[in-house]
Structures are given as C-alpha cells and as structure tokens.
Design a protein around this motif. Structure first.
Motif, short mmCIF file in Angstrom:
data_model
loop_
_atom_site.label_atom_id
_atom_site.label_comp_id
_atom_site.label_asym_id
_atom_site.label_seq_id
_atom_site.Cartn_x
_atom_site.Cartn_y
_atom_site.Cartn_z
N UNK A 210 0.79 -1.21 0.00
CA UNK A 210 0.00 0.00 0.00
C UNK A 210 0.83 1.26 0.00
N UNK A 211 2.07 1.19 0.43
CA UNK A 211 2.90 2.38 0.43
C UNK A 211 3.25 2.82 -0.99
N UNK A 212 3.00 1.95 -1.97
CA UNK A 212 3.17 2.32 -3.38
C UNK A 212 1.88 2.87 -3.97
N UNK A 213 0.88 3.17 -3.13
CA UNK A 213 -0.33 3.84 -3.61
C UNK A 213 -0.06 5.30 -3.95
N UNK A 214 1.11 5.79 -3.59
CA UNK A 214 1.63 7.10 -3.95
C UNK A 214 3.14 7.02 -3.74
N UNK A 215 3.86 8.07 -4.11
CA UNK A 215 5.32 8.07 -3.90
C UNK A 215 5.95 6.78 -4.42
N UNK A 216 5.52 6.34 -5.59
CA UNK A 216 5.97 5.05 -6.12
C UNK A 216 7.49 4.94 -6.24
N UNK A 217 8.18 5.96 -6.73
CA UNK A 217 9.63 5.80 -6.90
C UNK A 217 10.38 5.46 -5.62
N UNK A 218 9.86 5.88 -4.47
CA UNK A 218 10.54 5.60 -3.20
C UNK A 218 10.57 4.10 -2.95
N UNK A 219 9.43 3.45 -3.18
CA UNK A 219 9.35 2.00 -2.98
C UNK A 219 10.10 1.26 -4.07
N UNK A 220 9.91 1.69 -5.31
CA UNK A 220 10.54 1.01 -6.44
C UNK A 220 12.06 1.00 -6.31
N UNK A 221 12.62 2.08 -5.77
CA UNK A 221 14.08 2.16 -5.66
C UNK A 221 14.64 1.09 -4.74
N UNK A 222 13.91 0.75 -3.68
CA UNK A 222 14.38 -0.27 -2.75
C UNK A 222 14.38 -1.63 -3.43
N UNK A 223 13.28 -1.98 -4.07
CA UNK A 223 13.18 -3.29 -4.72
C UNK A 223 14.19 -3.42 -5.85
N UNK A 224 14.33 -2.38 -6.66
CA UNK A 224 15.26 -2.44 -7.79
C UNK A 224 16.70 -2.62 -7.30
N UNK A 225 17.07 -1.86 -6.29
CA UNK A 225 18.45 -1.94 -5.80
C UNK A 225 18.75 -3.32 -5.25
N UNK A 226 17.79 -3.91 -4.52
CA UNK A 226 18.04 -5.24 -3.97
C UNK A 226 18.12 -6.27 -5.08
N UNK A 227 17.20 -6.21 -6.04
CA UNK A 227 17.21 -7.18 -7.14
C UNK A 227 18.50 -7.09 -7.95
#
Length: 298
Positions: A210-227
């Motif tokens: 749900x935290x990606x219901x807005x401010x998407x880049x903030x969440x996406x950056x964590x997942x992308x960096x880990x992957x």
C-alpha cells in the motif's frame, strides 16, 4: 503441482513492484472513473510494474459490482498485469467471492488476491479457481493469519501462484511465511510496508504494498536496488522508505489509506477532494501536516 497459468503469473511478477492502489473517493463516497484512470496511469508511469486494485488499500470490500467493474477496467487499460482483490466482506459467501473473481477474469485481470478466510481456506481458494480460472495470490494478513499447517496446504493448491505476506510487526511470522512460500515454489510477495527492506532479506522476491499507492519511486528504488544487488543503494533507499512508512503506517493503522491519498493529492495524482476515505478513522490536521512534511522531504 502448480498449474501452468499460476506458474506463468509467478514468473511474470518476480522482482516486480505491484502497487496496491487506493480508490480515490470523495467524503460522500463518490468514485469518478476519469479520476481513477488518471491516478492508476500515474502509478504505472512512476514505476509500478503491476497494479492490485480493490484490495485492502483500495477498499474493495465496500464497493458495489458496478464500481468494481469500472476500476478493474481502468486498471487493465494501463497495460500492466492487474490483480483484483476478492472477498473480505463480512457478509460474503463462497458464491459472491467467486462472482467477483469471474468479473475480474471477464475484464482481463491477470489474477486475484484472495482475502483470508477462516474454516476451509483451501476449499475457498479452490472454488475461486474453478469459477474463474485466474491464478491466485493467497494473503497471509495480520488481521486473520493462517496457521502454519493451513498455510502449507494452501500453498500446494495448483492455482496459487504466490503468497502475499503482511504480518505488520511480527517479524518471526513474516520470515516463516516467506520461507513456506519459497519451499512450495510459489512467489514470496512482501506486503510489509514497515518491514519492507528486511522482508527482501528474508526471501521475498516481489512486492505488493500500500505504500506504493503514492510516492511510487521511493518504494521502487528499494526493490530495484536489492534485485540488482546494489546494496549500498538498497540501504540508502530503505532509509528513505522507512521514514515515509513510519508516518503513514502508524496508529490508527487503518488511517494509512487516507494518508496515502493525502500524498497522492500533494503529488497532483488526484484532486484534493478525492483524498477522502469514508471507511477509515478520523485523522487530525497535525497528522496530515506530518505526513506531507515527510513525504515532501524524501
């Protein structure tokens, strides 16, 4: 053995961010398809790889079939995979949940997120699967968690592509559920807004939050960096996300939906009058100011 349709969705969503979209709503409960469509397109443009609509964040259990259909159709038109929340109503029956899944299939959804049930979760998921043919994500939710043996049995169902784990503050239960999904060769999906980074370290390979219901880049950056195994970037991005989660996913916990809508409005994703949540608790102006201050400083 996993069904080929479920395996395809499992593989399609691995290392993908699924935004658990809110439903922009006025204080009197109005939903405007144009507002919803623009909002969903914005989430995708900002980095959501897929959308989950009508789940907890989207207040799906409160919406009528016609409104649900409009939201599903708007999500499908974005062109990314769409998961639809089914169930979750206090007066639901097996037939009503199956009907929601059938509607999702007819409108082009890629799968369904099945709200947890008590009694016979395997039978419940099987009825959804037989009615719709859509791959399913099971949902281990802190409000109604599955006991270990029930969860293991559920993960053996051929139509279950993965498991969304949202245990809120129970790290041990989160670790156990993610491990169970991986043992069953299902996709381990984090739903942990307050334990996002740790849940990736514990075995999650996708996110539906749900935290990606807005401010998407903030969440996406964590997942992308880990992957991508960029661990210094992962630590820095996790810090930014944690600061946002601290002020949005806090007591009263059900207030997180309105807090995310406040952020969406501040980002210009939705008109301010659609940042209401008639189904959530009252929140103070001080709460709003704190959320927007942190969101603006990320």
């Amino acid at each position: 053995m996993i069904d080929a349709r479920a395996a395809a969705l499992r593989d399609r969503l691995r290392w993908r961010l699924v935004a658990a979209a809110a439903t922009p709503t006025t204080a009197t409960g109005e939903v405007d398809p144009a507002v919803t469509g623009a909002y969903l397109r914005g989430l995708v443009a900002d980095g959501a790889d897929a959308l989950a609509v009508l789940a907890h964040t989207g207040r799906g259990p409160y919406l009528d079939p016609s409104t649900r259909g409009e939201i599903i159709a708007a999500a499908v038109r974005t062109g990314v995979p769409v998961l639809v929340g089914v169930g979750g109503r206090s007066d639901e029956t097996g037939d009503s949940v199956a009907a929601e899944a059938v509607q999702a299939a007819e409108l082009g959804a890629a799968g369904v997120l099945v709200f947890p049930v008590t009694g016979d979760p395997v039978g419940h998921h099987d009825a959804v699967w037989r009615a719709s043919g859509l791959p399913m994500l099971a949902f281990d939710l802190y409000l109604r968690p599955y006991p270990g043996p029930e969860l293991a049995a559920l993960l053996e169902h051929p139509g279950v592509a993965g498991l969304k784990v949202a245990r809120l503050h129970d790290a041990i239960a989160c670790q156990a559920a993610l491990a169970a999904a991986n043992r069953a060769d299902r996709l381990a999906v984090t739903g942990e807004d307050r334990m996002f980074g740790p849940s990736l370290l514990w075995g999650a390979q996708a996110a539906l939050v749900g935290i990606a219901a807005a401010a998407v880049p903030v969440t996406a950056a964590v997942l992308r960096a880990f992957a991508d195994k960029e661990y210094a970037a992962f630590v820095a991005a996790s810090g930014r996300l944690d600061r946002l989660a601290e002020v949005t996913f806090t007591e009263p916990m059900e207030g997180y939906v309105r807090r995310m809508l406040w952020i969406a409005a501040s980002e210009g994703r939705i008109p301010a009058e659609y940042a209401a949540d008639p189904h959530g608790p009252a929140l103070s102006e001080q709460d709003r100011e704190r959320v927007l201050r942190v969101a603006g400083a990320r």
